[in-house]
Design an enzyme around this catalytic site. Structure first.
Site, PDB file in Angstrom:
ATOM      1  N   GLU A 233       0.825  -1.216   0.000  1.00 19.85           N
ATOM      2  CA  GLU A 233       0.000   0.000   0.000  1.00 19.85           C
ATOM      3  C   GLU A 233       0.858   1.265   0.000  1.00 19.85           C
ATOM      4  O   GLU A 233       0.624   2.211   0.741  1.00 19.85           O
ATOM      5  CB  GLU A 233      -0.961  -0.012   1.195  1.00 19.85           C
ATOM      6  CG  GLU A 233      -1.930  -1.183   1.142  1.00 19.85           C
ATOM      7  CD  GLU A 233      -2.987  -1.178   2.239  1.00 19.85           C
ATOM      8  OE1 GLU A 233      -2.744  -0.606   3.317  1.00 19.85           O
ATOM      9  OE2 GLU A 233      -4.074  -1.756   1.979  1.00 19.85           O
TER      10      GLU A 233
ATOM     11  N   ASP B 220      -8.519  -8.730   4.092  1.00 18.32           N
ATOM     12  CA  ASP B 220      -8.208  -7.610   4.975  1.00 18.32           C
ATOM     13  C   ASP B 220      -9.225  -7.480   6.108  1.00 18.32           C
ATOM     14  O   ASP B 220     -10.082  -6.595   6.066  1.00 18.32           O
ATOM     15  CB  ASP B 220      -8.173  -6.323   4.144  1.00 18.32           C
ATOM     16  CG  ASP B 220      -7.535  -5.177   4.906  1.00 18.32           C
ATOM     17  OD1 ASP B 220      -7.013  -5.412   6.004  1.00 18.32           O
ATOM     18  OD2 ASP B 220      -7.560  -4.046   4.396  1.00 18.32           O
TER      19      ASP B 220
ATOM     20  N   GLU C 176     -12.327  -1.701  12.267  1.00 19.64           N
ATOM     21  CA  GLU C 176     -12.351  -1.027  10.961  1.00 19.64           C
ATOM     22  C   GLU C 176     -13.509  -1.491  10.086  1.00 19.64           C
ATOM     23  O   GLU C 176     -14.267  -0.674   9.566  1.00 19.64           O
ATOM     24  CB  GLU C 176     -11.019  -1.261  10.240  1.00 19.64           C
ATOM     25  CG  GLU C 176     -11.011  -0.692   8.828  1.00 19.64           C
ATOM     26  CD  GLU C 176      -9.684  -0.890   8.104  1.00 19.64           C
ATOM     27  OE1 GLU C 176      -8.757  -1.479   8.689  1.00 19.64           O
ATOM     28  OE2 GLU C 176      -9.593  -0.439   6.947  1.00 19.64           O
TER      29      GLU C 176
END
Ligand code: GCV
Length: 672
Positions: A288, A367, A395
């Site tokens: 990323e 993820d 998240e």
């Protein structure tokens, strides 16, 4: 007798699961401590405070004492325990002796007695040894020093600012380690009480400011480490692969370059000179946008080993993350499957990592989704120390607005059995790591119930076999000692199945994502569908799901050892909850449950919202009898948001699939 005040009788910090009352069963008794190691001072301060408050006594002696019949509770260092962190608890006719080989073990034993409460003294006689399942039980903070323009103070943080860093005036470069570290003292105590023994302080996305923790800020990192040390916890830092360039002015970060090798060795020398028990480095490389060894034509073993050699003379560790994938993928390219990426990058490197490298693997191949299969990387690297990475911060599971108790998910992961290769717990020889969920919020975690996730992570990392339900009971009994029984029941009613509830009203059948891009809160079915991130669902008018089979798809199912390879490959045996992760199926496909995929989507989304509506009622019933009105209100506010958000999820997901498929709900409910 030492009568210093409790290290946590501070009004500004919620005591979480360590309110003063939780110590009363010890505080009422005659307690003796024998030994003089550093953590024994910590232990003595705890016991002195509670005995002073509750009428008990504390006797101390420097020597190692045998069982003392004059006392109700004795803590003594003794060679009896198998390792430094284990402890032995013996109860004879209501007198309890806790022995351990080291002060660290004694501190664990102390918190064990706290958890038992009055039962510690009233249960039948016992002689038990308690040992942690794994040696490394880590919490990773994704805290930034400067306020990041998009991520703020804590990347994926939902509980206010960083407890470690003060963002200053918000301008680049003004972030620094906080002057007042009292909150960290309270935090370290909480973590020690659940068995956490390592903490990484800063975000794995290391920006320019945090990179300097390794150099200019070392004295301040040392201040933090001093606090954690009192609780038996060692500090780690996330570092940038590009540090030799960013901080050292070198032209490269090539792991084979002598200058780079020297730079890291010198950096390590400086770190350990400042913090002799420093734990090591965490690194996110080639991921990323973070720099890594690929830029120099080197692989991840080359990179990790170079760092490992730099820290080895100090007994340091390198936690090297396996979260490596192509985030600049072309959505038109059906051959690239993000789920394969960690496996494809790392499994060929098995056996090449140094002993002090721990390859840190997210629990699933994508993820931290609500539902993913367990990562096949965990079974593919028998000659590498692997750590399982979990995400305590919510998240993708409601961002601490939604009540979602994650321990049932983690239990399932930890117990997942790869057959001959063993369970995830057995394969995680490098221990466990998890992304932390706390901040400067008065309840630590935004949603007060999210404290239960932090609690459960620590306890599961010590004992992966503990039941999620029992841990919730433990957390409840400690956190709400004065609460009437109906309150505890209401919390159970809300949390017991909350993970499944969340799964019901969000992305269906394991397909994942469908969240708003960027911040990842709330529904957006096609939000990521035509992006470079590699997270797709491929819904069309006929069906939905990702074909990851060997026969016709990306081949991902073939990365599992048997029997899982066949189980996932076949439509007949693939578990319903993972169906769309592994297969693209028509909406008319009939699940093992007997329902079609489309009807399952409608039904679960209606049911998920109904369940949250019941949570609201459950809390309203008891809200008035919760002594802490602020906490009661906070929970009520968050539940109101959870209902709103769940309805939004239900309506967007159902409407999307109704419009795509043209297939009506069998029960004629409102879909837009
Ligand atoms: C720290 C996900 C998150 C990122 C996080 C990344 C990681 O992609 O959305 O915020 O970055 O995981 O685990 O490194």
């Amino acid at each position: 007798m030492n009568t210093s005040p409790s290290p946590l009788s501070r009004a500004d910090t919620h005591p979480a699961w360590l309110p003063d009352q939780a110590f009363a069963p010890i505080g009422r008794r005659r307690v003796a401590i024998a030994g003089a190691d550093p953590l024994i001072e910590t232990l003595a301060a705890e016991i002195a405070a509670t005995t002073a408050a509750h009428g008990g006594t504390l006797t101390r002696s420097a020597a190692t004492a045998a069982e003392d019949v004059q006392q109700d509770l004795v803590f003594a260092v003794s060679p009896s325990a198998p390792d430094d962190e284990s402890f032995r608890l013996v109860r004879r006719s209501g007198s309890v002796t806790v022995t351990a080989r080291s002060d660290r073990g004694l501190l664990h034993g102390f918190f064990h007695v706290v958890r038992l409460g009055e039962r510690a003294f009233t249960d039948p006689d016992v002689d038990q040894t308690h040992a942690p399942a794994v040696a490394l039980r880590v919490l990773d903070h994704w805290d930034n020093m400067d306020l990041h323009p998009v991520m703020g103070a804590v990347e994926r943080g939902y509980a206010g600012g960083s407890i470690f860093f003060d963002p200053g005036d918000g301008l680049p470069g003004s972030g620094r380690v906080r002057d007042d570290l009292s909150r960290i003292a309270a935090y370290a105590r909480l973590l020690a009480s659940i068995g956490i023994n390592r903490v990484a302080l800063n975000n794995v996305n290391v920006h320019a400011r945090e990179a300097r923790l390794l150099t200019d800020d070392l004295p301040h990192v040392a201040r933090i480490a001093d606090i954690f040390r009192r609780w038996g916890i060692r500090v780690h830092l996330s570092v940038s692969w590009a540090s030799p360039v960013l901080l050292g002015g070198l032209e490269s970060s090539d792991p084979f370059d002598d200058g780079v090798i020297r730079w890291w060795a010198d950096a390590a020398d400086r770190v350990w000179a400042a913090i002799p028990d420093f734990g090591g480095f965490v690194i996110k490389a080639d991921s990323e946008g973070q720099p890594g060894p690929f830029a120099y034509g080197r692989d991840h073993a080359d990179g990790a080993n170079m760092l490992a050699d730099a820290v080895a003379p100090h007994g340091g560790l390198v936690h090297w993350r396996a979260f490596v994938y192509n985030h600049t993928q072309d959505w038109r390219d059906r051959s690239t499957d993000r789920a394969r990426a960690a496996y494809d990058h790392f499994s060929p490197l098995d056996g090449r990592f140094r002993d002090n490298v721990i390859v840190q693997v997210k629990y699933g191949p994508m993820d931290f989704q609500t539902r993913e299969p367990v990562s096949p990387v965990l079974a593919a690297m028998p000659h590498t120390r692997l750590a399982l990475e979990l995400q305590v911060t919510q998240e993708y599971t409601g961002q601490q607005q939604h009540a979602v108790y994650l321990a049932p998910q983690w239990s399932e992961i930890l117990r997942f059995d790869f057959g001959e290769r063993g369970t995830v717990t057995e394969l995680a020889t490098g221990g466990f790591a998890a992304v932390a969920n706390v901040g400067t919020d008065e309840f630590w975690t935004g949603h007060p119930f999210a404290q239960a996730n932090l609690y459960a992570y620590g306890r599961l990392s010590w004992d992966p076999n503990a039941s999620a339900e029992a841990l919730l009971d433990e957390w409840l009994a400690l956190t709400f000692p004065d609460e009437p029984a109906p309150v505890a029941q209401a919390v159970h009613d809300i949390l017991d199945e909350s993970w499944l509830t969340y799964e019901q009203y969000t992305a269906p059948l394991g397909v994942g994502f469908m969240v708003r891009p960027g911040h990842h809160y709330g529904p957006d079915v096609d939000g990521y569908e035509y992006t470079p991130w590699g997270t797709y669902h491929f819904a069309d008018r006929d069906g939905v799901g990702v074909d990851r089979t060997v026969a016709t798809g990306t081949g991902y199912a073939g990365l599992y050892p048997q029997p899982w390879r066949d189980v996932y490959e076949s439509l007949e045996t693939c578990p319903d909850e993972l169906l769309l992760f592994f297969h693209h199926v028509p909406y008319t496909h009939v699940l093992h449950s007997g329902k079609t995929v489309i009807q399952h989507i409608y039904d679960t989304h209606f049911e998920g919202v109904e369940r949250v509506e019941r949570y609201v009622i459950a809390w309203e019933r008891v809200r008035g009898s919760v002594p802490d009105a602020r906490l009661a209100d906070r929970v009520a506010d968050r539940l109101a948001e959870q209902v709103r958000s769940a309805i939004e999820w239900r309506d967007q997901i159902n409407t999307y699939f109704l419009r795509k498929s043209g297939m009506p709900d069998a029960h004629g409910r409102t879909i837009y």
